[in-house]
Every structure is written in C-alpha cells, then in structure tokens.
Scaffold this active site. Structure first.
Site, PDB file in Angstrom:
ATOM      1  CB  CYS A  42      64.271  22.327  96.318  1.00  0.00           C
ATOM      2  SG  CYS A  42      65.513  21.006  96.488  1.00  0.00           S
ATOM      3  CG  ASP A  44      65.384  18.791  92.021  1.00  0.00           C
ATOM      4  OD1 ASP A  44      65.314  18.893  90.778  1.00  0.00           O
ATOM      5  OD2 ASP A  44      65.315  17.699  92.614  1.00  0.00           O
ATOM      6  NE  ARG A  46      64.343  16.474  89.527  1.00  0.00           N
ATOM      7  CZ  ARG A  46      64.203  15.366  90.255  1.00  0.00           C
ATOM      8  NH1 ARG A  46      63.734  14.265  89.698  1.00  0.00           N
ATOM      9  NH2 ARG A  46      64.520  15.361  91.535  1.00  0.00           N
ATOM     10  CG  HIS A  98      60.883  19.281  94.649  1.00  0.00           C
ATOM     11  ND1 HIS A  98      61.341  18.102  94.109  1.00  0.00           N
ATOM     12  CD2 HIS A  98      61.950  19.809  95.303  1.00  0.00           C
ATOM     13  CE1 HIS A  98      62.609  17.943  94.403  1.00  0.00           C
ATOM     14  NE2 HIS A  98      63.011  18.959  95.134  1.00  0.00           N
ATOM     15  CB  CYS A 101      62.453  16.899  97.925  1.00  0.00           C
ATOM     16  SG  CYS A 101      63.856  17.943  98.384  1.00  0.00           S
TER      17      CYS A 101
HETATM   18 CO    CO Z   1      64.559  18.967  96.456  1.00  0.00          CO
END
Ligand code: CO
Length: 211
Positions: A42, A44, A46, A98, A101
C-alpha cells in the site's frame, strides 16, 4: 530550513553513515541489483517495505498503490511484475496489505470520491461482494475491515497467478512463490495469511496453454 530541505540534509547524513559502515556499499549497488523479492504494498506512508522487514536497498523491488491492488489493466503494475519476474527473476512476490488501511475503509463506505478513486476502490467492493456471506456475519466494523483486508490480499495473490507472466515463470523455473501478508500498524508485525507456491493449482479457466 524548509521541510524538504531537511530531507536533503538527512540524505547527506544517511549516505555518509552508509559509507562509514560499508565503504563499498554504493559502488556495489550502482552496478547491480539482484533482489529476491517483489513487494506489492500500500502507498500508505506508515508501511515502508524496507524498514518493516529490516532490509537494505537492493533487497526488495517495490511497487505500491492505494490498498495494494493487482489490477489486470494496470500497465504500471504489470510492467513492474514483468520486469521483476522475467528480468530480475525474483523468487518471491509479496502482496502486503495492512490493518487500518484507508483504502479498505473507503471502499466499505458509501462515500462518493472522485471518479478515478471510485474506479479504483470498486475493485475492493468486488472483493467484499464475493465474500459477503462471511463478512456480513462480522458485526464489529473494524474487525470486518480487518477481515476484508485479509480477503483482499488473498484475491490479489490469486490475480497474480492468473497472469501469463507468473504462469510462464512457473513453467520455466518453478518460481516465484506468491505470498499474501497483512501488516499491523499497531504492533508492527506482519501476519502471513496466504501463500501460493509455484505451480499451485489455479482455476483451469485461467490457465494459458501456449506459454
Ligand atoms: Co492502505
């Protein structure tokens, strides 16, 4: 100092630290990359692939998009997959989602995002629909999102196996193995939820005969 200038300053420090620990580090990497892994994760911020697996530059070839989806018309993803599997000859392809998400949560909502985001997230809605029977039994919304995250990763791995890129590699070199993982933002731990070893069974409808 502007925020982006901090990045450049830190980059200088990082490069210096690397050379101090391993004087040949950049020389070695600049001439060759031989990663064993393709990571489809992803976007993302993090979930940085190298950091959470404690790996170094050169070890993982990375593709990231919103909610780590494998879309068969995505030229970007397919180019990365083709290069990693055919040319770099990676031994493993990892789809890593994750928990928590935002893409999964958005797909579970009825919000009308922009047209392009609606198009993208619809792929996750389809995964929900295919698993509605199981998901609708989970009353807690967070747990339902967690389970959808796992089911989506399974679906993305199965989609990889439907490509001629993967099927051809399986036939020619009995690799790569495909893995579906989900990373926990709250504990930093990866939960391996699904695996397809090279030449695993797939629905005959999707098997190509002239590889
Ligand atoms: Co995500």
């Amino acid at each position: 100092m502007k925020p982006y200038e901090v990045l450049l300053r830190e980059n200088k420090q990082w490069a210096a630290d690397k050379i101090e620990a391993d004087p040949d580090f950049f020389n070695r990497l600049s001439t060759l990359q031989t990663p064993e892994f393709l990571w489809i994760g992803c976007s993302d911020s993090r979930v940085p692939a190298n950091e959470i697996t404690n790996t170094q530059p050169g070890e993982i070839f990375v593709h990231r998009n919103i909610a780590n989806l494998v879309i068969h018309t995505d030229v970007n993803l397919l180019s990365v997959l083709d290069y990693a599997v055919v040319h770099l000859k990676v031994k493993h392809v990892i789809v890593c989602g994750h928990y928590g998400c935002g893409g999964i949560k958005a797909a579970m909502s009825n919000n009308n995002y922009s047209q392009v985001l609606n198009m993208w997230l619809r792929n996750i809605k389809d995964v929900y629909r295919h698993n509605r029977e199981e998901l609708d039994t989970i009353s807690d919304e967070k747990l339902r999102a967690d389970r959808l995250t796992e089911l989506s990763v399974v679906e993305q791995v199965q989609r990889l196996a439907k490509t001629s890129i993967i099927q051809k590699a399986w036939k020619q070199r009995n690799a790569p193995d495909l893995h579906g993982w989900v990373y926990g933002l709250k504990d930093g731990l990866i939960n391996p939820v699904y695996e397809m070893k090279a030449n695993a069974d797939i629905d005959p409808l999707y098997i190509y005969d002239d590889l």
